[in-house]
Design a protein around this motif. Sequence first.
Motif, PDB file in Angstrom:
ATOM      1  N   THR A 218      -0.358  -8.731  -6.369  1.00  0.00           N
ATOM      2  CA  THR A 218      -0.056  -9.276  -7.527  1.00  0.00           C
ATOM      3  C   THR A 218       1.328  -8.870  -7.853  1.00  0.00           C
ATOM      4  O   THR A 218       1.806  -7.636  -7.709  1.00  0.00           O
ATOM      5  N   PRO A 219       2.227 -10.026  -8.056  1.00  0.00           N
ATOM      6  CA  PRO A 219       3.615  -9.904  -8.425  1.00  0.00           C
ATOM      7  C   PRO A 219       3.934  -8.849  -9.146  1.00  0.00           C
ATOM      8  O   PRO A 219       3.267  -8.814 -10.435  1.00  0.00           O
ATOM      9  N   GLY A 220       4.802  -7.527  -9.043  1.00  0.00           N
ATOM     10  CA  GLY A 220       5.344  -6.619  -9.775  1.00  0.00           C
ATOM     11  C   GLY A 220       4.229  -5.594 -10.087  1.00  0.00           C
ATOM     12  O   GLY A 220       4.454  -4.689 -11.009  1.00  0.00           O
ATOM     13  N   THR A 221       2.979  -5.571  -8.984  1.00  0.00           N
ATOM     14  CA  THR A 221       2.063  -4.595  -9.450  1.00  0.00           C
ATOM     15  C   THR A 221       2.065  -3.911  -8.291  1.00  0.00           C
ATOM     16  O   THR A 221       1.765  -4.196  -6.977  1.00  0.00           O
ATOM     17  N   PRO A 222       2.213  -2.514  -8.129  1.00  0.00           N
ATOM     18  CA  PRO A 222       2.177  -1.385  -7.035  1.00  0.00           C
ATOM     19  C   PRO A 222       0.689  -1.376  -6.591  1.00  0.00           C
ATOM     20  O   PRO A 222      -0.387  -1.900  -7.715  1.00  0.00           O
ATOM     21  N   ALA A 223       0.500  -1.091  -5.359  1.00  0.00           N
ATOM     22  CA  ALA A 223      -0.955  -1.067  -4.707  1.00  0.00           C
ATOM     23  C   ALA A 223      -1.122   0.377  -4.023  1.00  0.00           C
ATOM     24  O   ALA A 223      -0.116   0.703  -3.328  1.00  0.00           O
ATOM     25  N   VAL A 224      -2.297   0.742  -4.235  1.00  0.00           N
ATOM     26  CA  VAL A 224      -2.660   2.233  -3.549  1.00  0.00           C
ATOM     27  C   VAL A 224      -3.846   1.651  -2.573  1.00  0.00           C
ATOM     28  O   VAL A 224      -4.810   1.166  -3.285  1.00  0.00           O
ATOM     29  N   LEU A 225      -3.961   2.078  -1.603  1.00  0.00           N
ATOM     30  CA  LEU A 225      -5.157   1.859  -0.593  1.00  0.00           C
ATOM     31  C   LEU A 225      -5.439   3.221  -0.015  1.00  0.00           C
ATOM     32  O   LEU A 225      -4.867   3.996   0.487  1.00  0.00           O
ATOM     33  N   ILE A 226      -6.877   3.091   0.074  1.00  0.00           N
ATOM     34  CA  ILE A 226      -7.571   4.238   0.619  1.00  0.00           C
ATOM     35  C   ILE A 226      -8.733   3.678   1.423  1.00  0.00           C
ATOM     36  O   ILE A 226      -9.030   2.625   1.287  1.00  0.00           O
ATOM     37  N   GLY A 227      -9.439   4.522   2.103  1.00  0.00           N
ATOM     38  CA  GLY A 227     -10.599   4.085   2.995  1.00  0.00           C
ATOM     39  C   GLY A 227     -11.929   4.800   2.356  1.00  0.00           C
ATOM     40  O   GLY A 227     -11.591   5.303   1.238  1.00  0.00           O
ATOM     41  N   MET A 228     -12.958   4.645   3.149  1.00  0.00           N
ATOM     42  CA  MET A 228     -14.214   5.331   2.739  1.00  0.00           C
ATOM     43  C   MET A 228     -14.316   6.697   3.281  1.00  0.00           C
ATOM     44  O   MET A 228     -15.527   7.218   3.365  1.00  0.00           O
ATOM     45  N   ASP A 229     -13.430   7.237   4.205  1.00  0.00           N
ATOM     46  CA  ASP A 229     -13.617   8.384   5.197  1.00  0.00           C
ATOM     47  C   ASP A 229     -13.363   9.851   4.321  1.00  0.00           C
ATOM     48  O   ASP A 229     -13.433  10.698   5.014  1.00  0.00           O
ATOM     49  N   THR A 230     -12.949   9.664   3.068  1.00  0.00           N
ATOM     50  CA  THR A 230     -12.483  10.975   2.348  1.00  0.00           C
ATOM     51  C   THR A 230     -13.226  11.064   1.179  1.00  0.00           C
ATOM     52  O   THR A 230     -12.753  10.834   0.052  1.00  0.00           O
ATOM     53  N   PRO A 231     -14.641  11.129   1.220  1.00  0.00           N
ATOM     54  CA  PRO A 231     -15.558  11.194   0.022  1.00  0.00           C
ATOM     55  C   PRO A 231     -15.209  12.352  -0.947  1.00  0.00           C
ATOM     56  O   PRO A 231     -15.575  12.513  -1.952  1.00  0.00           O
ATOM     57  N   GLN A 232     -14.308  13.383  -0.459  1.00  0.00           N
ATOM     58  CA  GLN A 232     -13.876  14.562  -1.122  1.00  0.00           C
ATOM     59  C   GLN A 232     -12.797  14.132  -2.215  1.00  0.00           C
ATOM     60  O   GLN A 232     -12.152  14.983  -3.016  1.00  0.00           O
ATOM     61  N   LEU A 233     -12.209  13.014  -1.956  1.00  0.00           N
ATOM     62  CA  LEU A 233     -11.095  12.357  -2.850  1.00  0.00           C
ATOM     63  C   LEU A 233     -11.516  12.727  -4.600  1.00  0.00           C
ATOM     64  O   LEU A 233     -12.378  12.685  -4.891  1.00  0.00           O
ATOM     65  N   LEU A 234     -10.558  13.159  -5.095  1.00  0.00           N
ATOM     66  CA  LEU A 234     -10.490  13.402  -6.591  1.00  0.00           C
ATOM     67  C   LEU A 234      -9.760  12.180  -7.449  1.00  0.00           C
ATOM     68  O   LEU A 234      -8.785  11.606  -6.933  1.00  0.00           O
ATOM     69  N   VAL A 235     -10.309  12.113  -8.723  1.00  0.00           N
ATOM     70  CA  VAL A 235      -9.376  11.186  -9.309  1.00  0.00           C
ATOM     71  C   VAL A 235      -7.911  11.564  -9.498  1.00  0.00           C
ATOM     72  O   VAL A 235      -7.037  10.943  -9.780  1.00  0.00           O
ATOM     73  N   ASP A 236      -7.872  13.305  -9.507  1.00  0.00           N
ATOM     74  CA  ASP A 236      -6.393  13.700  -9.584  1.00  0.00           C
ATOM     75  C   ASP A 236      -5.552  13.153  -8.487  1.00  0.00           C
ATOM     76  O   ASP A 236      -4.121  12.918  -8.715  1.00  0.00           O
ATOM     77  N   HIS A 237      -6.219  13.036  -7.158  1.00  0.00           N
ATOM     78  CA  HIS A 237      -5.246  12.318  -6.139  1.00  0.00           C
ATOM     79  C   HIS A 237      -4.847  11.138  -6.500  1.00  0.00           C
ATOM     80  O   HIS A 237      -3.657  10.563  -5.953  1.00  0.00           O
TER      81      HIS A 237
ATOM     82  N   TRP B 240      -3.464   8.885   8.173  1.00  0.00           N
ATOM     83  CA  TRP B 240      -3.227   9.026   6.870  1.00  0.00           C
ATOM     84  C   TRP B 240      -4.409   8.392   6.124  1.00  0.00           C
ATOM     85  O   TRP B 240      -5.466   7.726   6.758  1.00  0.00           O
ATOM     86  N   TRP B 241      -4.683   9.137   4.890  1.00  0.00           N
ATOM     87  CA  TRP B 241      -5.876   8.776   4.180  1.00  0.00           C
ATOM     88  C   TRP B 241      -5.266   7.997   2.738  1.00  0.00           C
ATOM     89  O   TRP B 241      -6.449   7.226   2.297  1.00  0.00           O
ATOM     90  N   ILE B 242      -4.338   7.782   2.514  1.00  0.00           N
ATOM     91  CA  ILE B 242      -3.836   7.009   1.331  1.00  0.00           C
ATOM     92  C   ILE B 242      -2.439   6.379   1.520  1.00  0.00           C
ATOM     93  O   ILE B 242      -1.337   7.124   2.042  1.00  0.00           O
ATOM     94  N   LEU B 243      -2.254   5.417   1.075  1.00  0.00           N
ATOM     95  CA  LEU B 243      -0.805   4.711   1.092  1.00  0.00           C
ATOM     96  C   LEU B 243      -0.781   3.867  -0.148  1.00  0.00           C
ATOM     97  O   LEU B 243      -1.511   3.271  -0.455  1.00  0.00           O
ATOM     98  N   GLY B 244       0.378   4.299  -0.743  1.00  0.00           N
ATOM     99  CA  GLY B 244       0.794   3.453  -2.076  1.00  0.00           C
ATOM    100  C   GLY B 244       2.088   3.046  -1.931  1.00  0.00           C
ATOM    101  O   GLY B 244       2.947   3.481  -1.499  1.00  0.00           O
ATOM    102  N   LEU B 245       2.229   1.695  -2.189  1.00  0.00           N
ATOM    103  CA  LEU B 245       3.490   1.086  -2.152  1.00  0.00           C
ATOM    104  C   LEU B 245       3.957   0.485  -3.615  1.00  0.00           C
ATOM    105  O   LEU B 245       3.066  -0.204  -4.263  1.00  0.00           O
ATOM    106  N   ARG B 246       5.105   0.627  -4.207  1.00  0.00           N
ATOM    107  CA  ARG B 246       5.627  -0.026  -5.328  1.00  0.00           C
ATOM    108  C   ARG B 246       5.620  -1.477  -5.257  1.00  0.00           C
ATOM    109  O   ARG B 246       5.281  -2.218  -5.905  1.00  0.00           O
TER     110      ARG B 246
END
Length: 219
Positions: free
Chosen positions: A91-110, A136-142
């Motif tokens: 979506t134009p002007g919207t950053p995106a953060v991508l994760i997979g399903m292989d890190t179920p220990q993921l926290l909201v804080d991350h 890598w387990w997360i990639l976020g791009l502005r």
Amino acid sequence: MSAAQILVLAKAPTPGRVKTRLCPPCTPEQAARVAAAALADTLDTVTTAAAGSRVLVLDGEHPTPPGWATLPQRGDSLGDRLANAFADARTPGTPAVLIGMDTPQLLVDHLDEARELLATAGGPDAVLGPATDGGWWILGLRDPGHAVVLRTIATSTATTGRSTEVALRRRGLRVRLLPLLSDVDTAADARAVASLCPPDSRFAHAVAAEVPRPAPVAR
């Protein structure tokens, strides 16, 4: 700038098509149940986190969680599927953060840390979370358009994470590294990650029930 969207790249938990490196010691059906638990816990965490939108980018068929959108994965290689996930959900002007399903220990804080860094004026253009296996387990791009670099990076290698960081920096992006996490690939991984999850989590229960323990060594 709009609040970041969160993408979850996932495979439907179908026996024989998911978590095949758990077999042996698991059967395909056991591996699928472990995968289903990992996916469910991951979706619950993302649902709890703040986000502009939530998108499940799916290989196969799986129910769409309430309040989510679902997009099909596109591409033959994992690099193409990752890049297409960013492109298809963009979506134009919207950053995106991508994760997979292989890190179920993921926290909201991350997720909050990634989202807040990308929303900070003068902050990083990308956030990348290295995995213990070299990926890598997360990639976020502005600007999600920069995900095009993923098409040319070899995946599932001991240098995938580092190569991704280098490729992003070569585009002139400021990259912030997030904490190191472990993916779930093997039975040993599953047991190690389950120990980091809440005891009442779906993943911890699934690993305890479905991942056989090694036979004791005869003396």
